[in-house]
Write a protein that holds these residues in place. Structure first.
Motif, mmCIF file in Angstrom:
data_model
loop_
_atom_site.group_PDB
_atom_site.id
_atom_site.type_symbol
_atom_site.label_atom_id
_atom_site.label_comp_id
_atom_site.label_asym_id
_atom_site.label_seq_id
_atom_site.Cartn_x
_atom_site.Cartn_y
_atom_site.Cartn_z
ATOM 1 N N ARG A 287 101.917 6.487 30.042
ATOM 2 C CA ARG A 287 100.304 7.065 29.392
ATOM 3 C C ARG A 287 100.126 8.159 28.141
ATOM 4 O O ARG A 287 99.365 8.708 27.864
ATOM 5 N N MET A 288 101.089 8.983 28.833
ATOM 6 C CA MET A 288 101.591 9.899 27.378
ATOM 7 C C MET A 288 101.992 9.512 26.122
ATOM 8 O O MET A 288 101.429 9.515 25.596
ATOM 9 N N LEU A 289 102.418 8.345 25.407
ATOM 10 C CA LEU A 289 102.842 7.683 25.208
ATOM 11 C C LEU A 289 101.621 6.547 24.382
ATOM 12 O O LEU A 289 101.527 6.902 22.949
ATOM 13 N N THR A 290 100.861 6.605 24.889
ATOM 14 C CA THR A 290 99.587 5.605 24.249
ATOM 15 C C THR A 290 98.253 6.815 24.639
ATOM 16 O O THR A 290 97.810 6.104 23.497
ATOM 17 N N GLY A 291 98.232 7.449 24.977
ATOM 18 C CA GLY A 291 97.495 8.633 24.690
ATOM 19 C C GLY A 291 96.369 8.439 24.918
ATOM 20 O O GLY A 291 95.073 8.643 24.295
ATOM 21 N N THR A 292 96.109 7.408 27.188
ATOM 22 C CA THR A 292 95.294 7.116 27.323
ATOM 23 C C THR A 292 94.539 7.938 27.895
ATOM 24 O O THR A 292 93.635 7.566 29.117
ATOM 25 N N ASP A 293 95.220 9.099 28.079
ATOM 26 C CA ASP A 293 95.290 10.520 29.018
ATOM 27 C C ASP A 293 93.916 11.765 28.244
ATOM 28 O O ASP A 293 94.508 12.473 28.084
ATOM 29 N N THR A 294 92.923 10.846 27.662
ATOM 30 C CA THR A 294 92.273 11.770 26.411
ATOM 31 C C THR A 294 91.281 12.718 27.282
ATOM 32 O O THR A 294 90.956 14.004 26.822
ATOM 33 N N HIS A 295 91.180 12.307 29.163
ATOM 34 C CA HIS A 295 89.490 13.567 29.650
ATOM 35 C C HIS A 295 90.555 14.246 30.115
ATOM 36 O O HIS A 295 91.383 13.611 30.305
ATOM 37 N N LEU A 296 89.948 15.037 30.564
ATOM 38 C CA LEU A 296 89.648 16.214 31.327
ATOM 39 C C LEU A 296 89.865 15.223 33.041
ATOM 40 O O LEU A 296 91.626 15.799 33.043
ATOM 41 N N ILE A 297 89.365 14.923 33.013
ATOM 42 C CA ILE A 297 89.604 14.065 34.589
ATOM 43 C C ILE A 297 90.067 12.713 33.862
ATOM 44 O O ILE A 297 89.353 12.357 33.711
ATOM 45 N N SER A 298 91.120 12.015 35.046
ATOM 46 C CA SER A 298 91.336 10.475 34.617
ATOM 47 C C SER A 298 92.015 10.105 35.782
ATOM 48 O O SER A 298 92.810 10.361 35.919
ATOM 49 N N LEU A 299 91.367 9.386 36.040
ATOM 50 C CA LEU A 299 91.731 8.165 37.170
ATOM 51 C C LEU A 299 92.275 6.971 36.520
ATOM 52 O O LEU A 299 91.762 6.205 36.692
ATOM 53 N N THR A 300 93.957 6.363 37.217
ATOM 54 C CA THR A 300 94.453 5.554 36.446
ATOM 55 C C THR A 300 95.326 5.037 37.801
ATOM 56 O O THR A 300 95.152 5.188 39.106
ATOM 57 N N ILE A 301 96.106 4.022 37.384
ATOM 58 C CA ILE A 301 96.944 3.686 38.598
ATOM 59 C C ILE A 301 98.090 4.623 38.992
ATOM 60 O O ILE A 301 98.515 4.731 40.473
ATOM 61 N N THR A 302 98.483 5.692 38.185
ATOM 62 C CA THR A 302 99.267 6.552 38.659
ATOM 63 C C THR A 302 98.713 7.278 39.644
ATOM 64 O O THR A 302 99.368 8.304 40.953
ATOM 65 N N THR A 303 97.492 7.738 40.115
ATOM 66 C CA THR A 303 97.401 8.350 41.450
ATOM 67 C C THR A 303 96.916 8.156 42.923
ATOM 68 O O THR A 303 98.275 8.256 43.046
ATOM 69 N N SER A 304 97.080 6.235 42.630
ATOM 70 C CA SER A 304 97.616 6.094 43.471
ATOM 71 C C SER A 304 99.340 5.653 43.391
ATOM 72 O O SER A 304 99.657 5.329 45.003
ATOM 73 N N ILE A 305 99.689 5.622 42.637
ATOM 74 C CA ILE A 305 101.494 5.570 43.510
ATOM 75 C C ILE A 305 101.615 6.204 43.488
ATOM 76 O O ILE A 305 102.826 7.100 43.935
#
Length: 173
Positions: A15-33
């Motif tokens: 997520r850090m390298l691809t820059g997919t976490d650009t929003h203030l709140i982001s719900l991705t697979i990492t939340t469940s993990i």
């Protein structure tokens, strides 16, 4: 335990390298993990306490939560991914989850809510039928007609209150 942490770290680094976490709140697979990692860690420690047969002194809580044998794949998967704790937690030992599923221990004497559910279902059906039948005769668009404008103010107020009540039926149902 190490595998779970490595997997979680890999997702975070991605997520850090691809820059997919650009929003203030982001719900991705990492939340469940992030919820899954403590569950797996707790499960591993509980299995270690029960299966290792070591001569170490366990606390009363460790004694209750130790696992002597692995559960089936279905039971383990349902523990890991059950809805009540897979999104936000809380993390609980496998024996607590198993008691809940098997309706044992403190969960044995939970009162039935069938009467309350039946009452709510009856109210829902009543308000749905009432709303459907009356909505065709009394609807909001009738407030825009010439006939409505010709009524006296008292009739208009009563009619608007009645239509507002019918609109609320949608929320009650």
């Amino acid at each position: 335990m190490i595998g779970a942490m490595v997997t979680l770290s890999t997702f975070h680094i991605h997520r850090m390298l691809t820059g997919t976490d650009t929003h203030l709140i982001s719900l991705t697979i990492t939340t469940s993990i992030m919820v899954l990692v403590p569950k797996l860690t707790m499960f591993a420690w509980d299995y270690s306490d029960g299966a290792a047969n070591l001569d170490r002194k366990l606390t009363p809580e460790q004694e209750k939560s130790k696992l002597k044998e692995l559960p089936s794949l279905l039971a383990f998967s349902s523990y890991c991914f059950n809805f009540s704790s897979s999104i936000l937690g809380p993390v609980h030992p496998f024996y607590v989850y198993n008691e809940f599923i098997q309706i044992q221990g403190v969960y044995k004497n939970i009162p039935s809510c069938a009467k309350r559910v039946a009452t709510l279902l009856a109210k829902t059906v009543f308000f749905t039928v009432l709303g459907i039948t009356l909505d065709s005769k009394f609807n909001v668009t009738s407030l825009l007609t010439k006939e409505f404008a010709e009524k006296n103010i008292l009739e208009q107020q009563f009619y608007m209150i009645f239509i507002a009540m019918l609109l609320r039926f949608r929320f009650y149902a």
